[in-house]
Design a protein around this motif. Structure first.
Motif, PDB file in Angstrom:
ATOM      1  N   ALA A 153      14.205  65.018  27.005  1.00  0.00           N
ATOM      2  CA  ALA A 153      14.232  65.968  26.467  1.00  0.00           C
ATOM      3  C   ALA A 153      12.230  66.306  25.764  1.00  0.00           C
ATOM      4  N   GLY A 154      12.081  67.269  26.812  1.00  0.00           N
ATOM      5  CA  GLY A 154      10.561  67.387  27.020  1.00  0.00           C
ATOM      6  C   GLY A 154      10.056  66.413  27.078  1.00  0.00           C
ATOM      7  N   GLU A 155       8.682  66.048  26.385  1.00  0.00           N
ATOM      8  CA  GLU A 155       8.175  64.390  26.278  1.00  0.00           C
ATOM      9  C   GLU A 155       8.926  63.491  25.999  1.00  0.00           C
ATOM     10  N   ASP A 156      10.209  63.670  25.361  1.00  0.00           N
ATOM     11  CA  ASP A 156      11.343  62.641  24.694  1.00  0.00           C
ATOM     12  C   ASP A 156      12.108  62.189  25.301  1.00  0.00           C
ATOM     13  N   ILE A 157      12.398  60.669  24.996  1.00  0.00           N
ATOM     14  CA  ILE A 157      14.041  60.277  25.560  1.00  0.00           C
ATOM     15  C   ILE A 157      15.193  59.817  24.243  1.00  0.00           C
ATOM     16  N   ILE A 158      16.535  60.264  24.694  1.00  0.00           N
ATOM     17  CA  ILE A 158      16.892  60.659  23.328  1.00  0.00           C
ATOM     18  C   ILE A 158      18.225  59.231  24.053  1.00  0.00           C
ATOM     19  N   LEU A 159      18.572  58.535  23.101  1.00  0.00           N
ATOM     20  CA  LEU A 159      19.608  57.577  23.148  1.00  0.00           C
ATOM     21  C   LEU A 159      20.566  58.383  22.069  1.00  0.00           C
ATOM     22  N   PHE A 174       8.951  47.102  18.922  1.00  0.00           N
ATOM     23  CA  PHE A 174       8.687  47.829  19.399  1.00  0.00           C
ATOM     24  C   PHE A 174       7.969  47.772  20.573  1.00  0.00           C
ATOM     25  N   ASP A 175       7.758  46.364  21.301  1.00  0.00           N
ATOM     26  CA  ASP A 175       7.412  45.572  23.140  1.00  0.00           C
ATOM     27  C   ASP A 175       8.089  46.525  23.771  1.00  0.00           C
ATOM     28  N   LYS A 176       9.204  46.157  23.237  1.00  0.00           N
ATOM     29  CA  LYS A 176      10.051  47.116  24.247  1.00  0.00           C
ATOM     30  C   LYS A 176       9.928  48.858  24.322  1.00  0.00           C
ATOM     31  N   LEU A 177       9.943  49.063  23.229  1.00  0.00           N
ATOM     32  CA  LEU A 177      10.352  50.610  22.945  1.00  0.00           C
ATOM     33  C   LEU A 177       8.508  51.126  23.987  1.00  0.00           C
ATOM     34  N   ALA A 178       7.279  50.328  24.244  1.00  0.00           N
ATOM     35  CA  ALA A 178       5.766  50.728  24.867  1.00  0.00           C
ATOM     36  C   ALA A 178       5.910  50.844  26.018  1.00  0.00           C
ATOM     37  N   ASP A 181       7.874  54.944  29.291  1.00  0.00           N
ATOM     38  CA  ASP A 181       7.761  55.724  29.927  1.00  0.00           C
ATOM     39  C   ASP A 181       7.429  57.455  29.317  1.00  0.00           C
ATOM     40  N   THR A 182       7.031  57.374  28.373  1.00  0.00           N
ATOM     41  CA  THR A 182       7.406  58.588  27.081  1.00  0.00           C
ATOM     42  C   THR A 182       7.574  58.731  26.219  1.00  0.00           C
ATOM     43  N   ARG A 183       7.144  59.846  25.505  1.00  0.00           N
ATOM     44  CA  ARG A 183       6.239  60.026  24.439  1.00  0.00           C
ATOM     45  C   ARG A 183       6.637  59.121  23.351  1.00  0.00           C
ATOM     46  N   GLY A 184       7.685  59.578  22.869  1.00  0.00           N
ATOM     47  CA  GLY A 184       8.407  58.756  21.543  1.00  0.00           C
ATOM     48  C   GLY A 184      10.311  58.534  22.151  1.00  0.00           C
ATOM     49  N   ALA A 204       7.362  56.225  18.704  1.00  0.00           N
ATOM     50  CA  ALA A 204       6.757  56.518  19.457  1.00  0.00           C
ATOM     51  C   ALA A 204       5.418  55.114  19.482  1.00  0.00           C
ATOM     52  N   PRO A 205       5.979  54.081  19.574  1.00  0.00           N
ATOM     53  CA  PRO A 205       4.646  53.049  20.272  1.00  0.00           C
ATOM     54  C   PRO A 205       3.161  52.956  21.315  1.00  0.00           C
ATOM     55  N   ARG A 206       3.940  54.429  22.875  1.00  0.00           N
ATOM     56  CA  ARG A 206       3.088  54.645  22.790  1.00  0.00           C
ATOM     57  C   ARG A 206       2.266  55.866  22.192  1.00  0.00           C
ATOM     58  N   PHE A 207       2.159  55.889  21.286  1.00  0.00           N
ATOM     59  CA  PHE A 207       1.016  56.773  20.611  1.00  0.00           C
ATOM     60  C   PHE A 207       0.390  56.862  19.461  1.00  0.00           C
ATOM     61  N   GLY A 208       0.426  55.604  19.188  1.00  0.00           N
ATOM     62  CA  GLY A 208       0.535  55.139  18.208  1.00  0.00           C
ATOM     63  C   GLY A 208       0.738  54.819  16.789  1.00  0.00           C
ATOM     64  N   ILE A 209       2.270  55.624  16.744  1.00  0.00           N
ATOM     65  CA  ILE A 209       3.532  55.862  15.860  1.00  0.00           C
ATOM     66  C   ILE A 209       4.244  54.551  15.748  1.00  0.00           C
ATOM     67  N   ASN A 210       4.374  53.451  15.508  1.00  0.00           N
ATOM     68  CA  ASN A 210       5.943  52.185  15.653  1.00  0.00           C
ATOM     69  C   ASN A 210       7.543  53.716  15.077  1.00  0.00           C
ATOM     70  N   GLU A 211       7.030  54.139  14.371  1.00  0.00           N
ATOM     71  CA  GLU A 211       8.601  54.877  13.816  1.00  0.00           C
ATOM     72  C   GLU A 211       7.858  55.989  12.777  1.00  0.00           C
ATOM     73  N   ASP A 212       8.208  57.046  12.983  1.00  0.00           N
ATOM     74  CA  ASP A 212       7.641  58.813  11.893  1.00  0.00           C
ATOM     75  C   ASP A 212       8.791  58.484  11.350  1.00  0.00           C
ATOM     76  N   PRO A 213       8.680  58.381  10.236  1.00  0.00           N
ATOM     77  CA  PRO A 213       9.130  59.006   9.253  1.00  0.00           C
ATOM     78  C   PRO A 213      10.016  60.425   8.994  1.00  0.00           C
TER      79      PRO A 213
END
Length: 272
Positions: A153-159, A174-178, A181-184, A204-213
């Motif tokens: 989905a654009g820069e993200d992946i939906i599960l 978060f180590d696995k999520l990071a 290869d995706t924004r979020g 989005a741990p690769r962008f400095g946000i572990n979990e966005d509210p």
């Protein structure tokens, strides 16, 4: 930009009408463009998921940029809502709509007494082949989730998951999520109560946000996905982070509308 200047800032809780909930964003009103280094430094200092920087261009048109604590992003919903909230309710500008010039083009935002409506780009989720789930390089198969389907989905992946409780109870690694290869990474499922159509969480741990509210931009694709699955163009979504947040959604031929409430948490001045 010179020292000893003072620029107003506001911290706004977006996509909520309740205190200490929704997604907080900092909004800084500048007189003109300034260096990326300075903008990134201010965003790191606020250390919120997003900091928005606004400066006036002409009439009801504003330049808008968004930064996480570590990088600039191309699209952000809650900080856009927060920006419109500041212009309309803190600065008391009389415009019925604002035009924001951004990295994602011109975004049209309209406000009324209680809510703000964002007209955002429509992002079509694309279903991944089942083979992708089992590629070790994808890292998706290392997550402890019972996945129904995966979408780009654009820069993200939906599960997509089967049940709301799976979204709520998921304990992210978060180590696995990071490694993905995706924004979020978005996890989502149908709502189990009639007061909401679907739920989600965003990492989005690769962008400095572990979990966005509460992630407005993620709903540009989630709205399209669940509109097709449920056969309806108006939806109500809840993001199941600790702070929670509600987004009313509309799916149209050319765009997605995100409607939400907001509250000012704090206001002050940046001392440079």
């Amino acid at each position: 930009m010179t020292y000893n200047q003072h620029f107003p800032f506001f911290v706004v809780d977006a996509f909520t009408s309740n205190p200490f909930s929704g997604n907080p964003a900092a909004v800084c009103i500048l007189e003109e463009a300034t260096s990326d280094e300075w903008l990134q430094g201010v965003a790191a200092e606020f250390n919120l998921s997003e900091t928005a920087f606004l400066w006036h261009q002409q009439n009801n048109q504003w330049k808008l940029r968004w930064f996480t604590p570590t990088c600039e992003v191309k699209l952000c919903g809650h900080a856009t809502l927060a920006s419109a909230h500041v212009l309309a309710r803190e600065l008391c500008l009389k415009d019925e709509e604002f035009l924001f010039s951004t990295l994602s083009g011109t975004l049209v935002v309209k406000g009324n007494e209680n809510t703000i409506t964002l007209n955002f780009p429509k992002i079509e989720p694309k279903l991944f082949s089942n083979i992708y789930l089992h590629e070790q390089t994808a890292a998706i198969d290392t997550l402890d989730l019972n996945i129904v389907a995966v979408y780009q989905a654009g820069e993200d992946i939906i599960l997509e998951l089967a049940h709301e409780d799976e979204v709520l109870d998921y304990e992210p690694q978060f180590d696995k999520l990071a490694k993905i290869d995706t924004r979020g990474v978005i996890i989502t499922a149908p709502g189990k109560n009639p007061d909401r159509d679907f739920v989600s969480r965003f990492f989005a741990p690769r962008f400095g946000i572990n979990e966005d509210p509460v992630t407005g931009s993620a709903h540009c694709s989630l709205a399209v996905l669940w509109s097709k699955k449920l056969g309806k163009s108006s939806l109500r979504a809840e993001q199941l982070s600790k702070r929670r947040g509600i987004i009313e959604l509309g799916v149209y031929p050319e765009h997605v509308s995100l409607i939400g409430e907001s509250r000012t948490f704090s206001r002050g001045n940046l001392a440079l």
